[in-house]
Design a protein around this motif. Structure first.
Motif, PDB file in Angstrom:
ATOM      1  N   ALA A 144       0.830  -1.207   0.000  1.00 34.66           N
ATOM      2  CA  ALA A 144       0.000   0.000   0.000  1.00 34.66           C
ATOM      3  C   ALA A 144       0.863   1.255   0.000  1.00 34.66           C
ATOM      4  CB  ALA A 144      -0.926   0.012   1.219  1.00 34.66           C
ATOM      5  N   VAL A 145       0.520   2.177  -0.899  1.00 31.40           N
ATOM      6  CA  VAL A 145       1.081   3.525  -0.861  1.00 31.40           C
ATOM      7  C   VAL A 145       0.005   4.414  -0.245  1.00 31.40           C
ATOM      8  CG1 VAL A 145       2.113   5.409  -2.155  1.00 31.40           C
ATOM      9  CG2 VAL A 145       2.353   3.056  -2.981  1.00 31.40           C
ATOM     10  N   LEU A 146       0.299   4.962   0.918  1.00 31.62           N
ATOM     11  CA  LEU A 146      -0.690   5.762   1.635  1.00 31.62           C
ATOM     12  C   LEU A 146      -0.405   7.247   1.440  1.00 31.62           C
ATOM     13  CD1 LEU A 146      -1.086   3.774   4.983  1.00 31.62           C
ATOM     14  CD2 LEU A 146      -2.264   3.480   2.794  1.00 31.62           C
ATOM     15  N   CYS A 147      -1.467   7.982   1.114  1.00 32.59           N
ATOM     16  CA  CYS A 147      -1.366   9.405   0.809  1.00 32.59           C
ATOM     17  C   CYS A 147      -2.254  10.212   1.748  1.00 32.59           C
ATOM     18  CB  CYS A 147      -1.790   9.673  -0.635  1.00 32.59           C
ATOM     19  SG  CYS A 147      -0.893   8.674  -1.858  1.00 32.59           S
ATOM     20  N   LYS A 148      -1.974  11.492   1.844  1.00 31.46           N
ATOM     21  CA  LYS A 148      -2.753  12.368   2.733  1.00 31.46           C
ATOM     22  C   LYS A 148      -4.153  12.623   2.168  1.00 31.46           C
ATOM     23  CE  LYS A 148      -3.304  15.456   6.126  1.00 31.46           C
ATOM     24  NZ  LYS A 148      -2.628  16.758   6.134  1.00 31.46           N
ATOM     25  N   ASN A 149      -4.258  12.750   0.836  1.00 33.57           N
ATOM     26  CA  ASN A 149      -5.556  13.076   0.228  1.00 33.57           C
ATOM     27  C   ASN A 149      -5.655  12.482  -1.175  1.00 33.57           C
ATOM     28  OD1 ASN A 149      -4.041  14.925  -1.453  1.00 33.57           O
ATOM     29  ND2 ASN A 149      -4.063  16.340   0.300  1.00 33.57           N
ATOM     30  N   GLU A 150      -6.816  12.680  -1.810  1.00 37.12           N
ATOM     31  CA  GLU A 150      -7.069  12.084  -3.126  1.00 37.12           C
ATOM     32  C   GLU A 150      -6.168  12.654  -4.210  1.00 37.12           C
ATOM     33  OE1 GLU A 150      -9.416  12.998  -1.069  1.00 37.12           O
ATOM     34  OE2 GLU A 150     -10.745  11.278  -0.792  1.00 37.12           O
ATOM     35  N   SER A 151      -5.885  13.935  -4.140  1.00 34.20           N
ATOM     36  CA  SER A 151      -5.041  14.544  -5.173  1.00 34.20           C
ATOM     37  C   SER A 151      -3.637  13.934  -5.162  1.00 34.20           C
ATOM     38  CB  SER A 151      -4.962  16.066  -4.975  1.00 34.20           C
ATOM     39  OG  SER A 151      -4.447  16.389  -3.695  1.00 34.20           O
ATOM     40  N   GLU A 152      -3.137  13.640  -3.962  1.00 36.69           N
ATOM     41  CA  GLU A 152      -1.841  12.980  -3.864  1.00 36.69           C
ATOM     42  C   GLU A 152      -1.922  11.559  -4.419  1.00 36.69           C
ATOM     43  OE1 GLU A 152       1.510  11.598  -0.568  1.00 36.69           O
ATOM     44  OE2 GLU A 152      -0.173  12.849   0.097  1.00 36.69           O
ATOM     45  N   CYS A 153      -3.053  10.888  -4.190  1.00 34.89           N
ATOM     46  CA  CYS A 153      -3.256   9.541  -4.746  1.00 34.89           C
ATOM     47  C   CYS A 153      -3.158   9.570  -6.270  1.00 34.89           C
ATOM     48  CB  CYS A 153      -4.618   8.991  -4.335  1.00 34.89           C
ATOM     49  SG  CYS A 153      -4.749   8.477  -2.615  1.00 34.89           S
ATOM     50  N   GLU A 154      -3.767  10.576  -6.887  1.00 38.40           N
ATOM     51  CA  GLU A 154      -3.735  10.690  -8.345  1.00 38.40           C
ATOM     52  C   GLU A 154      -2.306  10.914  -8.842  1.00 38.40           C
ATOM     53  OE1 GLU A 154      -6.149  10.091 -10.352  1.00 38.40           O
ATOM     54  OE2 GLU A 154      -7.711   9.876  -8.830  1.00 38.40           O
ATOM     55  N   ARG A 155      -1.536  11.740  -8.124  1.00 36.87           N
ATOM     56  CA  ARG A 155      -0.151  11.997  -8.520  1.00 36.87           C
ATOM     57  C   ARG A 155       0.682  10.711  -8.428  1.00 36.87           C
ATOM     58  NH1 ARG A 155      -0.791  16.671  -5.375  1.00 36.87           N
ATOM     59  NH2 ARG A 155       0.460  15.766  -3.674  1.00 36.87           N
ATOM     60  N   VAL A 156       0.505   9.978  -7.335  1.00 38.21           N
ATOM     61  CA  VAL A 156       1.251   8.733  -7.154  1.00 38.21           C
ATOM     62  C   VAL A 156       0.858   7.714  -8.223  1.00 38.21           C
ATOM     63  CG1 VAL A 156       1.577   6.745  -5.628  1.00 38.21           C
ATOM     64  CG2 VAL A 156       1.637   9.055  -4.691  1.00 38.21           C
ATOM     65  N   SER A 157      -0.415   7.677  -8.576  1.00 41.05           N
ATOM     66  CA  SER A 157      -0.886   6.749  -9.602  1.00 41.05           C
ATOM     67  C   SER A 157      -0.190   7.020 -10.935  1.00 41.05           C
ATOM     68  CB  SER A 157      -2.403   6.870  -9.762  1.00 41.05           C
ATOM     69  OG  SER A 157      -2.879   5.999 -10.764  1.00 41.05           O
ATOM     70  N   LYS A 158      -0.016   8.294 -11.273  1.00 48.75           N
ATOM     71  CA  LYS A 158       0.677   8.647 -12.519  1.00 48.75           C
ATOM     72  C   LYS A 158       2.135   8.208 -12.473  1.00 48.75           C
ATOM     73  CE  LYS A 158      -2.233  12.617 -13.744  1.00 48.75           C
ATOM     74  NZ  LYS A 158      -2.286  14.096 -13.907  1.00 48.75           N
ATOM     75  N   ILE A 159       2.766   8.373 -11.300  1.00 52.05           N
ATOM     76  CA  ILE A 159       4.171   7.965 -11.146  1.00 52.05           C
ATOM     77  C   ILE A 159       4.320   6.461 -11.365  1.00 52.05           C
ATOM     78  CG2 ILE A 159       6.049   7.726  -9.473  1.00 52.05           C
ATOM     79  CD1 ILE A 159       5.136  10.377  -8.226  1.00 52.05           C
ATOM     80  N   LEU A 160       3.417   5.680 -10.763  1.00 53.00           N
ATOM     81  CA  LEU A 160       3.488   4.223 -10.909  1.00 53.00           C
ATOM     82  C   LEU A 160       3.157   3.793 -12.335  1.00 53.00           C
ATOM     83  CD1 LEU A 160       1.931   2.858  -7.574  1.00 53.00           C
ATOM     84  CD2 LEU A 160       4.319   3.333  -8.126  1.00 53.00           C
ATOM     85  N   SER A 161       2.198   4.463 -12.951  1.00 55.74           N
ATOM     86  CA  SER A 161       1.834   4.139 -14.341  1.00 55.74           C
ATOM     87  C   SER A 161       3.001   4.409 -15.277  1.00 55.74           C
ATOM     88  CB  SER A 161       0.613   4.962 -14.774  1.00 55.74           C
ATOM     89  OG  SER A 161      -0.523   4.599 -14.024  1.00 55.74           O
ATOM     90  N   ASN A 162       3.710   5.495 -15.044  1.00 59.92           N
ATOM     91  CA  ASN A 162       4.876   5.830 -15.873  1.00 59.92           C
ATOM     92  C   ASN A 162       5.989   4.793 -15.738  1.00 59.92           C
ATOM     93  OD1 ASN A 162       3.647   8.148 -16.815  1.00 59.92           O
ATOM     94  ND2 ASN A 162       4.576   9.481 -15.264  1.00 59.92           N
ATOM     95  N   SER A 163       5.971   4.067 -14.620  1.00 61.24           N
ATOM     96  CA  SER A 163       6.969   3.012 -14.399  1.00 61.24           C
ATOM     97  C   SER A 163       6.409   1.626 -14.708  1.00 61.24           C
ATOM     98  CB  SER A 163       7.464   3.059 -12.948  1.00 61.24           C
ATOM     99  OG  SER A 163       8.110   4.284 -12.675  1.00 61.24           O
ATOM    100  N   ASP A 164       5.225   1.599 -15.345  1.00 56.99           N
ATOM    101  CA  ASP A 164       4.571   0.335 -15.740  1.00 56.99           C
ATOM    102  C   ASP A 164       4.329  -0.592 -14.553  1.00 56.99           C
ATOM    103  OD1 ASP A 164       4.538   1.049 -18.467  1.00 56.99           O
ATOM    104  OD2 ASP A 164       6.601   0.357 -18.723  1.00 56.99           O
ATOM    105  N   ILE A 165       3.979  -0.013 -13.408  1.00 57.40           N
ATOM    106  CA  ILE A 165       3.648  -0.813 -12.225  1.00 57.40           C
ATOM    107  C   ILE A 165       2.126  -0.929 -12.129  1.00 57.40           C
ATOM    108  CG2 ILE A 165       3.735  -0.947  -9.705  1.00 57.40           C
ATOM    109  CD1 ILE A 165       6.391   0.568  -9.828  1.00 57.40           C
ATOM    110  N   GLU A 166       1.635  -2.144 -12.242  1.00 54.61           N
ATOM    111  CA  GLU A 166       0.190  -2.374 -12.146  1.00 54.61           C
ATOM    112  C   GLU A 166      -0.275  -2.088 -10.717  1.00 54.61           C
ATOM    113  OE1 GLU A 166      -2.987  -6.026 -12.853  1.00 54.61           O
ATOM    114  OE2 GLU A 166      -0.991  -6.119 -13.781  1.00 54.61           O
ATOM    115  N   HIS A 167      -1.357  -1.340 -10.586  1.00 51.38           N
ATOM    116  CA  HIS A 167      -1.818  -0.938  -9.253  1.00 51.38           C
ATOM    117  C   HIS A 167      -3.306  -0.618  -9.275  1.00 51.38           C
ATOM    118  CE1 HIS A 167      -0.945   2.837 -11.356  1.00 51.38           C
ATOM    119  NE2 HIS A 167      -1.883   3.372 -10.595  1.00 51.38           N
TER     120      HIS A 167
END
Length: 701
Positions: free
Chosen positions: A600-623
């Motif tokens: 689990a990657v835990l974030c303070k709020n939803e906007s941070e979740c969206e940013r982290v999702s883009k980072i993982l997607s750019n690294s081809d990490i399924e999540h």
């Protein structure tokens, strides 16, 4: 023969016996199903259910039929007996017990006692004796993997293999690891109870096992559907749903508070994400204070005053016969006040019965008839002899429909009534923001979580919801997040229930509107009559993770958890730049994927979740970004508050910087504590910029 060889031989015999038993029971069921003449109330229906359940249990648990062995000699018996304890009880084809259900009275010895003099409670009294052996047995797919005798190992050593398992496996392997302190709660008498437990102390585990135990004890009188679990969100309820079948509790009703409110009100509306408020708790923002007031006794008092006036307004202007007044509004108010008690609908029905009964008295009906005809004459209404006999017939025969049709009201919109109540507050105090914001919400049919108790309360006071009348027991998890008025509304809704409340005041992140202490729900919901328990030992995390989490206690008052003696990786934190964050975060996740099942990657709020999702997607990490219907598996991104009640093998706090978590803000510190205590085996922390001072000691050199 060695102990190990004996147990292998015994297991083979039990597995063989169970297969034979299954075949015998299948034949009985097939024979029963040939009989098509019986109706639903026939004994055959009950037998078919018993047979089907027995077959199901054998097929599900028969290859791992038990997890423990006791050798016990009762003081009243000459010889000791060997007892094997399993997730369910089993009998062989001759109906001889070969495995004892963990919920049986004698099985408590496994959880509570050690080798030596022991005693346990039964329905018929206390039994005493000697426990000669207490053995933990690990079985998988019909094969014995290991045996461990408790007198040769410490309790923490016995636990360690189970605690080292991954999150998805641990959720299904908890019956054999219940501890004595937890067992005392599970088997506590069926009375109201409150359990304060630190993060990882097994609150949810205990809650579900207590539910299973109570259902087992009361199965002759109640069904599983008579039990209700109230969870904090749908993700949590889905998470626990996997373990419910193993506990014979899969048919227990599972709802969030939001779902209860929507079902009770019976009108379409949406509910705001209560976590939005956490984004701005500053004094300049009026929302938190407004929501706090909506959860107060003062707000309830205003609603009670409104309901008093509403009842009077709902009364008809009079009771009339062909337009001629029989009873005036003033008389109806007087009679209504004499018959109060319950919701308005019930009070009006009682008023109708009262009037019918009053006029069944010949002396009273004679006087009223004279008054009606005198009034008709004065108003120029022509009532003939036929009308007189009709009215006399209504009075003498007590025809309630005459009164009910005029007194009873049609179904009312609770949302509209709530709007009327809010509007009625104008000029009564400093409610401008409350009035404007709530009326806008009503217009949009979008409500705050703190509006829900008022909606339920209004419904119960006007025309109470009856669909939950079968519920006899309510279990509330994360109970610290409900406010005082939430509990008032639950009391109105579940009038004859026993309540179990489980929570942790350390994790009370909605302090602007939730309870301040456990005494509040005890007084409001439980009438000051409850059993109170504390769970202080954490079984979830390693010593390293618990020590790191307890650093938050330097900033706010915490009930510090005591970990099981289980070591793991050192908890590390690293300050990074925005650019570094984008390649260090995915690398940490890739490394974690090599070791762990739930990440689990835990974030303070939803906007941070969206940013982290883009980072993982750019690294081809399924999540997956956890939503209401998401499963807890693989790599997940979610907010800290959405993660409450869940646990993961590996947790990465995406950004624990001082910008995100203010040490002077109690809610921020509790959120940080919640996030850190979700980790079972490994916790890593990143900080974009300067780290929160509370965690400074965790920084890598």
């Amino acid at each position: 023969m060695s102990d190990l060889d004996f147990e292998i031989s015994h297991l083979d015999k039990v597995v063989k016996d169970l297969k034979e038993t299954r075949d015998v029971v299948i034949k009985k069921l097939d024979k029963l199903n040939l009989t098509k003449s019986y109706d639903e109330n026939d004994l055959a229906v009950a037998l078919s259910y018993v047979y089907a359940k027995r077959i199901f249990d054998i097929e599900k648990h028969g290859s791992s039929p038990y997890f423990a062995k006791l050798v016990y000699k009762d003081d009243a018996e000459q010889m000791p007996e060997s007892l094997y304890i399993g997730k369910v009880g089993f009998s062989n084809a001759n109906d001889e017990i070969i495995v004892v259900d963990w919920r049986a009275s004698i099985a408590t010895l496994y959880y509570d006692s050690e080798v030596g003099k022991v005693q346990y409670k039964t329905p018929s009294g206390i039994r005493s004796g000697q426990m000669l052996l207490k053995r933990q047995i690990e079985i998988a797919d019909g094969k014995l993997l290991s045996i461990s005798d408790s007198d040769l190992m410490t309790n923490d050593e016995l636990l360690r293999p189970y605690l080292n398992q991954s999150a998805d496996k641990r959720l299904k392997s908890i019956i054999s690891t219940i501890q004595a302190q937890q067992n005392a709660i599970i088997r506590a008498p069926r009375k109201n109870l409150i359990v304060q437990g630190v993060a990882g102390s097994g609150k949810t585990t205990v809650a579900l096992h207590r539910l299973s135990y109570l259902i087992y004890q009361m199965k002759k009188f109640e069904t599983t559907a008579d039990y209700l679990i109230i969870g904090p969100n749908k993700v949590f309820l889905k998470y626990i749903s996997y373990v419910l079948p193993e506990l014979d509790t899969e048919n227990a009703t599972q709802l969030t508070y939001e779902e209860i409110a929507q079902e009770v009100v019976g009108e379409k509306f949406k509910i705001k994400d209560k976590n939005e408020v956490l984004k701005d708790l500053s004094d300049e923002n009026p929302a938190p204070k407004c929501l706090k007031f909506k959860n107060s006794a003062d707000f309830q008092k205003l609603i009670d005053e409104f309901i008093e006036k509403l009842a009077i307004e709902l009364l008809p202007k009079n009771i009339n016969f062909m337009g001629v007044e029989v009873f005036s509004k003033e008389q109806l108010i007087e009679f209504y006040c004499q018959n109060k008690g319950g919701d308005i609908q019930s009070e009006f029905a009682r008023l109708s019965n009262f009037l019918t009964g009053k006029l069944s008295n010949p002396k009273v009906s004679k006087v009223v008839l004279q008054e009606v005809f005198a009034r008709a004459k004065a108003e120029g209404v022509n009532l003939g002899l036929k009308d007189e006999w009709k009215l006399r017939d209504i009075f003498e025969k007590g025809k309630q429909d005459f009164f009910r049709k005029q007194i009873m009201f049609k179904k009312l919109s609770i949302l509209k009534i709530y709007g009327d109540f809010i509007s009625s507050l104008k000029g009564k105090g400093d409610y401008d923001y409350l009035i404007s914001s709530t009326l806008q919400n009503i217009k949009n049919k979008m409500f705050d979580f703190e509006d829900l108790p008022a909606l339920i309360y209004l419904k119960q006071k006007i025309a109470s919801f009856k669909a939950y009348d079968n519920i006899c027991h309510v279990t509330i998890d994360e109970a610290q997040d409900l406010g005082q008025f939430h509990y008032v509304a639950l009391k109105q809704l579940f009038t004859n229930c026993i309540f179990d409340l489980f929570g942790d005041m350390n994790q009370a992140i909605y302090g602007y509107s939730s309870i301040e202490n456990w005494d509040q729900p005890n007084q409001i919901l439980l009438n000051g009559n409850c059993q109170y328990y504390q769970l202080t030992k954490s079984y979830r995390t390693t010593i390293e993770i618990m020590d790191a989490s307890n650093l938050i206690g330097n900033c706010i008052e915490l009930v510090v958890g005591e970990p099981v003696i289980r070591h793991g990786e050192k908890v590390t934190a690293k300050e990074v730049s925005e650019k570094e964050h984008q390649f260090i975060l995915p690398q940490l996740i890739k490394d974690a994927c090599k070791q762990f099942s739930t990440i689990a990657v835990l974030c303070k709020n939803e906007s941070e979740c969206e940013r982290v999702s883009k980072i993982l997607s750019n690294s081809d990490i399924e999540h997956t970004i956890l939503k209401d219907n998401s499963e807890v598996r693989g790599v997940m991104i979610t907010t800290v508050y959405q993660s409450k009640g869940l646990e993961f093998d590996f947790v990465l706090l995406s950004d624990a910087s001082e910008k995100q978590f203010d040490t002077k803000n109690i809610v921020d510190m509790k959120l940080l504590y919640v996030g850190m205590t979700r980790a079972m085996h490994s916790l890593k922390i990143l900080s974009v910029g300067k780290i929160c001072p509370a965690l400074k000691s965790l920084l890598q050199n």
